[in-house]
Design an enzyme around this catalytic site. Structure first.
Site, PDB file in Angstrom:
ATOM      1  N   GLU A   1     -49.676  23.919 -35.580  1.00 51.14           N
ATOM      2  CA  GLU A   1     -49.843  22.719 -36.414  1.00 51.14           C
ATOM      3  C   GLU A   1     -49.328  23.018 -37.819  1.00 51.14           C
ATOM      4  O   GLU A   1     -49.361  24.174 -38.282  1.00 51.14           O
ATOM      5  CB  GLU A   1     -51.339  22.344 -36.406  1.00 51.14           C
ATOM      6  CG  GLU A   1     -51.761  21.205 -37.278  1.00 51.14           C
ATOM      7  CD  GLU A   1     -51.189  19.844 -36.894  1.00 51.14           C
ATOM      8  OE1 GLU A   1     -49.964  19.735 -36.806  1.00 51.14           O
ATOM      9  OE2 GLU A   1     -51.971  18.888 -36.738  1.00 51.14           O
ATOM     10  N   ASP A   2     -48.857  21.997 -38.492  1.00 49.25           N
ATOM     11  CA  ASP A   2     -48.352  22.184 -39.856  1.00 49.25           C
ATOM     12  C   ASP A   2     -49.473  22.470 -40.843  1.00 49.25           C
ATOM     13  O   ASP A   2     -49.423  23.412 -41.626  1.00 49.25           O
ATOM     14  CB  ASP A   2     -47.536  20.950 -40.309  1.00 49.25           C
ATOM     15  CG  ASP A   2     -48.268  19.620 -40.073  1.00 49.25           C
ATOM     16  OD1 ASP A   2     -49.429  19.629 -39.588  1.00 49.25           O
ATOM     17  OD2 ASP A   2     -47.678  18.577 -40.367  1.00 49.25           O
TER      18      ASP A   2
ATOM     19  N   PHE B   1     -51.571  17.102 -52.070  1.00 49.48           N
ATOM     20  CA  PHE B   1     -50.803  16.522 -50.974  1.00 49.48           C
ATOM     21  C   PHE B   1     -49.449  17.220 -50.945  1.00 49.48           C
ATOM     22  O   PHE B   1     -48.702  17.175 -51.920  1.00 49.48           O
ATOM     23  CB  PHE B   1     -50.639  15.007 -51.124  1.00 49.48           C
ATOM     24  CG  PHE B   1     -50.097  14.398 -49.876  1.00 49.48           C
ATOM     25  CD1 PHE B   1     -50.923  14.204 -48.774  1.00 49.48           C
ATOM     26  CD2 PHE B   1     -48.756  14.082 -49.770  1.00 49.48           C
ATOM     27  CE1 PHE B   1     -50.416  13.692 -47.583  1.00 49.48           C
ATOM     28  CE2 PHE B   1     -48.238  13.561 -48.585  1.00 49.48           C
ATOM     29  CZ  PHE B   1     -49.077  13.366 -47.496  1.00 49.48           C
TER      30      PHE B   1
ATOM     31  N   ARG C   1     -39.429  15.845 -44.948  1.00 43.78           N
ATOM     32  CA  ARG C   1     -39.673  16.827 -43.893  1.00 43.78           C
ATOM     33  C   ARG C   1     -38.649  17.960 -43.920  1.00 43.78           C
ATOM     34  O   ARG C   1     -38.943  19.089 -43.553  1.00 43.78           O
ATOM     35  CB  ARG C   1     -39.596  16.182 -42.503  1.00 43.78           C
ATOM     36  CG  ARG C   1     -40.766  15.305 -42.146  1.00 43.78           C
ATOM     37  CD  ARG C   1     -40.745  15.016 -40.638  1.00 43.78           C
ATOM     38  NE  ARG C   1     -41.546  13.852 -40.300  1.00 43.78           N
ATOM     39  CZ  ARG C   1     -42.870  13.868 -40.089  1.00 43.78           C
ATOM     40  NH1 ARG C   1     -43.526  14.989 -40.186  1.00 43.78           N
ATOM     41  NH2 ARG C   1     -43.519  12.764 -39.769  1.00 43.78           N
TER      42      ARG C   1
END
Ligand code: 5GP
Length: 180
Positions: A99-100, A152, A165
């Site tokens: 997972e990122d 974030f 991305r």
């Protein structure tokens, strides 16, 4: 990279070193075993592509799942919905979920339980980033790139509204971008 919008947290060079370390650790732990590496789309695809080429000497199979995440907002909805399920069965397999980022832990907690219910022999979690301060359940990664503060972040597979991305570094998205 547009440095008006983002601030670099981990550079491409730092990431490369850390991913190689994780790969070596995973290779040692799974030596002599078969391993199914399960990437959680879309965020994990870049990390997973780098990682699997650093897990040397282990017989790997790859699969993907896609679950609902933030959409265009920067806040977790807490809702986990399967958008694309695995193509293969996990029964009797050692599974490494890639997972990122782990934030509240709701996504990975749900996926881990689902895989165990489906008969996986073992389930371990490998996350590139962790925001431990945001956790809402008992989920900790078995392999972790970096623990980060509650910013974030984007880049290295992570998006904001499908942007960023492809940035090669992990970056903090400046709040004015998502608060405007
Ligand atoms: P959790 O279920 O742990 O709250 O959420 C994990 C998912 O939320 C991640 O796979 C990712 O899609 C998204 N997420 C959490 N924090 C961030 C962040 O800082 N940046 C981005 N781009 N996505 C995040």
């Amino acid at each position: 990279m547009n440095l008006n919008e983002v601030e670099i947290l981990y550079s491409q060079a730092q990431i490369e070193v850390r991913v190689a370390e994780l790969g070596r650790q995973i290779a040692a732990d799974y030596a002599g075993k078969d391993l199914l590496v399960l990437g959680i789309l879309k965020g994990a695809f870049i990390f997973m592509a780098d990682l699997i080429r650093k897990i040397e000497g282990v017989n790997l199979q790859l699969d993907f799942m896609s679950v609902s995440s933030y959409g265009a907002s920067s806040q977790s909805s807490g809702e986990v919905r399967i958008l694309k399920d695995l193509d293969s069965s996990v029964e009797g397999k050692h599974v490494l979920v890639v997972e990122d980022i782990i934030d509240t832990g709701l996504t990975l907690g749900y996926i881990r339980e689902l895989l165990l219910k489906r008969g996986a022999l073992s389930v371990k979690l490998c996350c590139f980033l962790d925001k431990p301060s945001r956790r809402k359940g008992p989920v900790t990664p078995d392999y972790l790139g970096y623990a980060v503060e509650d910013h974030f972040v984007v880049g290295y597979g992570l998006d904001y509204a499908e942007r960023y991305r492809y940035y090669p570094a992990v970056c903090i998205l400046k709040p004015w971008v998502y608060e405007k």
